[in-house]
Design an enzyme around this catalytic site. Sequence first.
Site, short mmCIF file in Angstrom:
data_model
loop_
_atom_site.label_atom_id
_atom_site.label_comp_id
_atom_site.label_asym_id
_atom_site.label_seq_id
_atom_site.Cartn_x
_atom_site.Cartn_y
_atom_site.Cartn_z
N LYS A 10 0.83 -1.21 0.00
CA LYS A 10 0.00 0.00 0.00
C LYS A 10 0.86 1.26 0.00
O LYS A 10 2.09 1.19 0.14
CB LYS A 10 -0.91 -0.05 1.23
CG LYS A 10 -1.95 -1.18 1.22
CD LYS A 10 -2.88 -0.99 2.42
CE LYS A 10 -3.84 -2.12 2.64
NZ LYS A 10 -4.68 -1.88 3.84
N TYR A 50 -12.28 -2.39 -2.37
CA TYR A 50 -12.76 -2.47 -0.99
C TYR A 50 -14.29 -2.45 -0.90
O TYR A 50 -14.84 -2.06 0.13
CB TYR A 50 -12.15 -1.33 -0.16
CG TYR A 50 -10.70 -1.55 0.17
CD1 TYR A 50 -10.30 -2.64 0.96
CD2 TYR A 50 -9.71 -0.67 -0.27
CE1 TYR A 50 -8.97 -2.85 1.29
CE2 TYR A 50 -8.37 -0.88 0.06
CZ TYR A 50 -8.01 -1.96 0.84
OH TYR A 50 -6.69 -2.16 1.16
N ASN A 113 -1.51 0.28 7.33
CA ASN A 113 -1.03 -1.03 7.74
C ASN A 113 -0.29 -1.77 6.64
O ASN A 113 -0.20 -2.98 6.64
CB ASN A 113 -2.19 -1.85 8.32
CG ASN A 113 -3.30 -2.06 7.31
OD1 ASN A 113 -3.17 -1.65 6.15
ND2 ASN A 113 -4.36 -2.70 7.72
N HIS A 116 -2.15 -5.18 1.68
CA HIS A 116 -3.46 -5.82 1.49
C HIS A 116 -3.21 -7.26 1.03
O HIS A 116 -2.32 -7.50 0.22
CB HIS A 116 -4.26 -5.10 0.40
CG HIS A 116 -5.45 -5.89 -0.04
ND1 HIS A 116 -6.66 -5.86 0.63
CD2 HIS A 116 -5.62 -6.80 -1.04
CE1 HIS A 116 -7.51 -6.69 0.05
NE2 HIS A 116 -6.89 -7.27 -0.97
N GLU A 127 -10.31 -10.03 -6.92
CA GLU A 127 -9.31 -8.96 -6.82
C GLU A 127 -8.24 -9.08 -7.90
O GLU A 127 -7.80 -8.07 -8.46
CB GLU A 127 -8.67 -9.00 -5.42
CG GLU A 127 -9.67 -8.63 -4.32
CD GLU A 127 -9.14 -8.88 -2.91
OE1 GLU A 127 -7.98 -9.33 -2.76
OE2 GLU A 127 -9.89 -8.61 -1.95
P1 DAT Z 1 -7.49 -6.54 6.25
O1 DAT Z 1 -6.69 -5.48 5.51
O2 DAT Z 1 -6.70 -7.12 7.41
O3 DAT Z 1 -8.08 -7.59 5.35
P2 DAT Z 1 -10.20 -5.47 6.44
O4 DAT Z 1 -10.47 -6.12 5.13
O5 DAT Z 1 -11.13 -5.76 7.57
O6 DAT Z 1 -8.70 -5.78 6.95
O7 DAT Z 1 -10.19 -3.89 6.24
C1 DAT Z 1 -9.60 -3.32 5.09
C2 DAT Z 1 -8.79 -2.13 5.51
O8 DAT Z 1 -9.64 -1.13 6.07
C3 DAT Z 1 -7.76 -2.45 6.58
O9 DAT Z 1 -6.53 -2.88 6.04
C4 DAT Z 1 -7.63 -1.14 7.32
C5 DAT Z 1 -8.99 -0.49 7.16
N1 DAT Z 1 -9.83 -0.68 8.36
C6 DAT Z 1 -10.44 -1.83 8.75
N2 DAT Z 1 -11.15 -1.65 9.88
C7 DAT Z 1 -10.98 -0.33 10.21
C8 DAT Z 1 -11.45 0.49 11.27
N3 DAT Z 1 -12.25 0.01 12.21
N4 DAT Z 1 -11.05 1.79 11.28
C9 DAT Z 1 -10.27 2.29 10.31
N5 DAT Z 1 -9.79 1.58 9.27
C10 DAT Z 1 -10.13 0.28 9.22
MG MG Z 2 -9.55 -7.46 3.89
#
Ligand code: DAT
Ligand code: MG
Length: 153
Positions: A10, A50, A113, A116, A127
Amino acid sequence: MTERTLIIIKPDGIQRHLAGEIIARFERKGFKLVAAKFVQLSEELARRLYQVHRRKPFFEGLVKYSASSPVLVTVWEAQGVIDMARKMMGATFGYEAQAGTIRGDFSCSRGYNLIHGSDSAESAEREINLFFNSDEIIDYELADGGWLYGRND
Ligand code: DAT
Ligand code: MG
């Protein structure tokens, strides 16, 4: 069965010079790199990537961040690669991720973070198709491929 996953380094991963570190971890694990593209995501493409989160309060921020600077989009192949890559990435929020994982070692943040990774075979297929045509995914043999999986597994 051989599986594929989409891994994106990212914007913060690129800006913090961590692309090589992250790629090296997957290479050393034994995953095969089968496609790569360095791109500036449009907000529209970030929204499609997303889309499962479209109703979440953090969605707009996530889209803006994802399109804020270039990313490196990669596809990796291995038996069980989706789950293994998720384990290597660590928990979603950097401050919760275990040491030894990519997020645990390099991120203290919630949204920034670094990486992805697809979370299921269905997500991976969807994806990968967002970013690559089938002729951009390269079919080749790794020279040490015979040493990656034991013949007595
Ligand atoms: P991951 O990237 O571990 O698959 P995810 O698919 O639940 O996590 O979420 C996608 C991204 O969205 C994640 O990398 C960071 C952001 N994100 C997730 N939950 C969040 C939250 N509660 N507040 C802010 N950003 C968040
Ligand atoms: Mg995810």
